[in-house]
Write a protein that holds these residues in place. Structure first.
Motif, PDB file in Angstrom:
ATOM      1  N   GLN A 117       0.922  -1.151   0.185  1.00 26.15           N
ATOM      2  CA  GLN A 117      -0.037   0.020   0.123  1.00 26.15           C
ATOM      3  C   GLN A 117       0.722   1.121  -0.004  1.00 26.15           C
ATOM      4  O   GLN A 117       1.818   1.232   0.740  1.00 26.15           O
ATOM      5  CB  GLN A 117      -0.921   0.073   1.196  1.00 26.15           C
ATOM      6  CG  GLN A 117      -1.831   0.858   1.123  1.00 26.15           C
ATOM      7  CD  GLN A 117      -3.118   0.738   0.191  1.00 26.15           C
ATOM      8  OE1 GLN A 117      -3.003   1.460  -0.690  1.00 26.15           O
ATOM      9  NE2 GLN A 117      -3.818  -0.119   0.663  1.00 26.15           N
ATOM     10  N   THR A 125      -3.929   0.628   6.329  1.00 30.03           N
ATOM     11  CA  THR A 125      -4.574  -0.908   6.500  1.00 30.03           C
ATOM     12  C   THR A 125      -6.126  -0.963   6.732  1.00 30.03           C
ATOM     13  O   THR A 125      -6.447   0.098   7.557  1.00 30.03           O
ATOM     14  CB  THR A 125      -4.022  -1.594   7.493  1.00 30.03           C
ATOM     15  OG1 THR A 125      -3.990  -1.267   8.879  1.00 30.03           O
ATOM     16  CG2 THR A 125      -2.343  -1.716   7.323  1.00 30.03           C
ATOM     17  N   LYS A 129      -8.324  -2.668   1.963  1.00 34.44           N
ATOM     18  CA  LYS A 129      -6.998  -2.063   1.689  1.00 34.44           C
ATOM     19  C   LYS A 129      -6.025  -3.085   1.517  1.00 34.44           C
ATOM     20  O   LYS A 129      -4.694  -2.795   1.653  1.00 34.44           O
ATOM     21  CB  LYS A 129      -6.553  -1.254   2.771  1.00 34.44           C
ATOM     22  CG  LYS A 129      -7.404   0.090   2.909  1.00 34.44           C
ATOM     23  CD  LYS A 129      -6.747   1.102   3.808  1.00 34.44           C
ATOM     24  CE  LYS A 129      -7.602   2.411   3.853  1.00 34.44           C
ATOM     25  NZ  LYS A 129      -7.370   3.567   4.827  1.00 34.44           N
ATOM     26  N   ASP A 130      -6.652  -4.386   0.959  1.00 32.22           N
ATOM     27  CA  ASP A 130      -5.390  -5.427   0.570  1.00 32.22           C
ATOM     28  C   ASP A 130      -4.720  -5.025  -0.587  1.00 32.22           C
ATOM     29  O   ASP A 130      -5.123  -4.025  -1.417  1.00 32.22           O
ATOM     30  CB  ASP A 130      -6.239  -6.728   0.145  1.00 32.22           C
ATOM     31  CG  ASP A 130      -7.202  -7.081   1.523  1.00 32.22           C
ATOM     32  OD1 ASP A 130      -6.371  -7.625   2.487  1.00 32.22           O
ATOM     33  OD2 ASP A 130      -8.298  -7.148   1.577  1.00 32.22           O
ATOM     34  N   SER A 134      -0.032  -7.981   0.619  1.00 28.82           N
ATOM     35  CA  SER A 134      -0.759  -8.711   1.806  1.00 28.82           C
ATOM     36  C   SER A 134      -1.087  -9.949   1.062  1.00 28.82           C
ATOM     37  O   SER A 134      -1.206 -10.933   1.595  1.00 28.82           O
ATOM     38  CB  SER A 134      -1.660  -7.705   2.317  1.00 28.82           C
ATOM     39  OG  SER A 134      -2.695  -7.409   1.230  1.00 28.82           O
ATOM     40  N   ASN A 158       3.341  -2.697   7.451  1.00 28.34           N
ATOM     41  CA  ASN A 158       2.001  -2.313   7.497  1.00 28.34           C
ATOM     42  C   ASN A 158       1.280  -3.703   6.533  1.00 28.34           C
ATOM     43  O   ASN A 158       0.168  -3.996   6.259  1.00 28.34           O
ATOM     44  CB  ASN A 158       1.543  -1.126   7.098  1.00 28.34           C
ATOM     45  CG  ASN A 158       1.878  -0.586   5.625  1.00 28.34           C
ATOM     46  OD1 ASN A 158       2.754  -1.126   5.118  1.00 28.34           O
ATOM     47  ND2 ASN A 158       1.412   0.598   5.355  1.00 28.34           N
ATOM     48  N   THR A 159       2.306  -4.062   5.388  1.00 26.92           N
ATOM     49  CA  THR A 159       1.864  -5.100   4.390  1.00 26.92           C
ATOM     50  C   THR A 159       1.548  -6.297   5.173  1.00 26.92           C
ATOM     51  O   THR A 159       0.631  -7.097   5.113  1.00 26.92           O
ATOM     52  CB  THR A 159       2.825  -5.274   3.337  1.00 26.92           C
ATOM     53  OG1 THR A 159       2.924  -4.108   2.564  1.00 26.92           O
ATOM     54  CG2 THR A 159       2.452  -6.455   2.383  1.00 26.92           C
ATOM     55  N   GLN A 162      -1.518  -5.915   7.420  1.00 29.00           N
ATOM     56  CA  GLN A 162      -2.795  -5.805   6.460  1.00 29.00           C
ATOM     57  C   GLN A 162      -3.261  -7.388   6.148  1.00 29.00           C
ATOM     58  O   GLN A 162      -4.216  -7.813   6.338  1.00 29.00           O
ATOM     59  CB  GLN A 162      -2.714  -5.415   5.177  1.00 29.00           C
ATOM     60  CG  GLN A 162      -3.753  -5.462   4.156  1.00 29.00           C
ATOM     61  CD  GLN A 162      -5.114  -4.636   4.676  1.00 29.00           C
ATOM     62  OE1 GLN A 162      -4.910  -3.533   5.052  1.00 29.00           O
ATOM     63  NE2 GLN A 162      -6.190  -5.333   4.737  1.00 29.00           N
TER      64      GLN A 162
END
Length: 483
Positions: A117, A125, A129-130, A134, A158-159, A162
């Motif tokens: 993202q 996330t 928001k995939d 992720s 954050n990946t 998620q």
């Protein structure tokens, strides 16, 4: 001569096909599975680490290479920069295959490059928001592969957050627990606010990190010049001569150091099979450092140090984090015993990397040499053997012998040996000195008195005299019983 030529051709053909050959190496442990999350283009060190990683692509199964954000680059990602490096790898792969089998095609690696993202931290996330990145983590976890899945986080996490959020929203609690148990995470400090959230939300997750200020991080041992150590192999001059210039397309893409050389590399070094580390046991130590599982105190996290603005939160459960080693370097002697301990001992969490640094830098230089040199002009690591099992049991007061007899070098180089007790890796923390010279293939030790069963770790480093000299290891774990 004709028969020897046909044998050489057969070996080269096997390597080109990626097939193992007994003539070159014994079968080793199963390859680690790895997903990389990288804020590449934030600064040059991610590119540097990718150059090294690609040279070991035959030793690790790379399942996803994901471009992410971090606190240092919050609104953009650069998967195209990973593609550029993989394209250069594709140019040198035929030559790499002259030296070792199993290198994947550039097309196969390009196919696992993914985008995360293009937004910062946990705010990027949640539902809807995939990302490619992720989803790649979830797909890797869903594969019917019994091996753990390592996630090496060079930027923000954050990946991964998620992927975990999506799993928690779409799978049963039992299924989430099963999949989380397959994960092994190593993050280079916390470069967004997702890391602390992940550790808090998934308390059973296997997680290696030095939280807090970067000045309190084990990974700093990768590149710091240390007074009293020979820092040649992490110098700019050494990098220019041994990695960057005249070393083919990948070497040409290795950028100059801006802040610190390859700060991200410790996140995967312990996955390289050298006979030293066991990734399932971070407390045993290896090229990427040694880590112990506990809840670090807030004051030990360098709370006033640099974090790029990422808040430092108290840890809520044990994590794998900084461990202190006492490291006494050996130095070459002009006469007599070939090497002797130096006068200075370093006691530091970064010493868990310093003690191996020359070895892994020389290995890197040899690997990048593989990308351009014919086999007969390059160096290849020795193959270490033990003259006994790698698990022994003795009683206190007994003398026991450890032997690396049978070790050999594929290039026919002369070998040097160095045995050492690694007290921090075992339950018995008192060092056990050798009963004589420590730099011969067979060394005697005497088990000290104990009041309960204790374990002591011993490591032999076998180094060839090729250029650059290359080192491989074997570890022996000795259980000492009371009399």
């Amino acid at each position: 001569m004709e028969m020897r030529s046909w044998k050489s051709l057969a070996i080269v053909a096997a390597l080109m096909l990626g097939a193992p050959t007994a003539a070159l190496a014994a079968e080793g442990p199963a390859k680690a599975r790895l997903v990389v999350l990288s804020d590449i283009e934030n600064e040059p060190d991610d590119t540097q680490s990718f150059v090294r990683l690609l040279l070991y692509a035959n030793e690790i199964d790379l399942e996803a290479l994901v471009a992410t954000t971090s606190t240092h680059m919050r609104q953009e990602i650069h998967p195209e920069s990973i593609r550029r490096l993989v394209a250069a790898y594709g140019q040198v792969r035929p030559n790499l295959l002259l030296h070792a089998g199993g290198y994947p095609t550039a097309q196969a690696l390009d196919a696992v490059i993914r985008a995360g993202q293009p937004g910062y931290g946990l705010a990027a996330t949640g539902p809807g928001k995939d990302t490619e990145g992720s989803r790649a983590i979830i797909a890797a976890l869903d594969r019917p592969d019994p091996r753990p899945l390592w996630v090496s986080v060079w930027g923000g996490a954050n990946t991964l957050a998620q992927a975990l959020k999506t799993l928690s929203a779409t799978r049963s609690p039992a299924e989430v627990e099963r999949l989380v148990a397959k994960l092994r995470v190593y993050t280079i400090s916390d470069q967004d606010d997702a890391g602390a959230w992940i550790r808090r939300t998934y308390p059973s997750l296997f997680y290696i990190v030095s939280p807090g200020g970067y000045g309190a991080a084990t990974w700093g041992g990768m590149n710091q010049a240390v007074e009293g150590l020979d820092n040649t192999t992490v110098s700019n001059a050494w990098l220019a001569t041994n990695i960057q210039q005249g070393r083919g397309p990948l070497g040409a893409l290795y950028p100059d150091v801006a802040y610190g050389m390859e700060g991200d590399t410790p996140a995967f070094l312990n996955l390289i099979p050298t006979g030293l580390s066991d990734p399932e046991h971070p407390d045993w130590g290896g090229w990427g450092g040694r880590y112990e599982r506990y809840i670090p105190a807030m004051e030990a996290m360098d709370p006033k140090g640099f974090t790029g603005g990422v808040p430092i939160e108290p840890e809520t459960r044990p994590i794998w984090t900084n461990a202190v080693d006492a490291f006494t370097p050996h130095a070459a002697s002009a006469n007599g015993r070939a090497v002797r301990p130096s006068a200075r001992t370093f006691q530091d969490y970064r010493a868990t990397i310093w003690r191996w640094r020359d070895a892994f830098q020389n290995d890197f230089a040899a690997r990048i040499g593989w990308s351009t040199l014919p086999r007969e002009k390059a160096n290849h690591p020795p193959i270490v053997a033990l003259d006994h099992p790698d698990r022994l049991t003795v009683r206190a007061g007994e003398t026991f012998t450890l032997s690396a007899r049978g070790s050999r070098d594929p290039d026919g180089d002369s070998l040097s040996y160095l045995w050492a007790n690694y007290p921090e890796a075992g339950s018995l923390k008192t060092p056990i000195p050798p009963g004589g010279s420590d730099n011969i293939y067979r060394v005697h030790f005497t088990a000290p008195p104990v009041t309960r069963p204790e374990t002591a770790h011993f490591v032999v480093a076998v180094t060839d005299k090729g250029s650059p000299p290359l080192t491989r290891y074997r570890r022996v774990i000795v259980t000492i019983l009371p009399r």
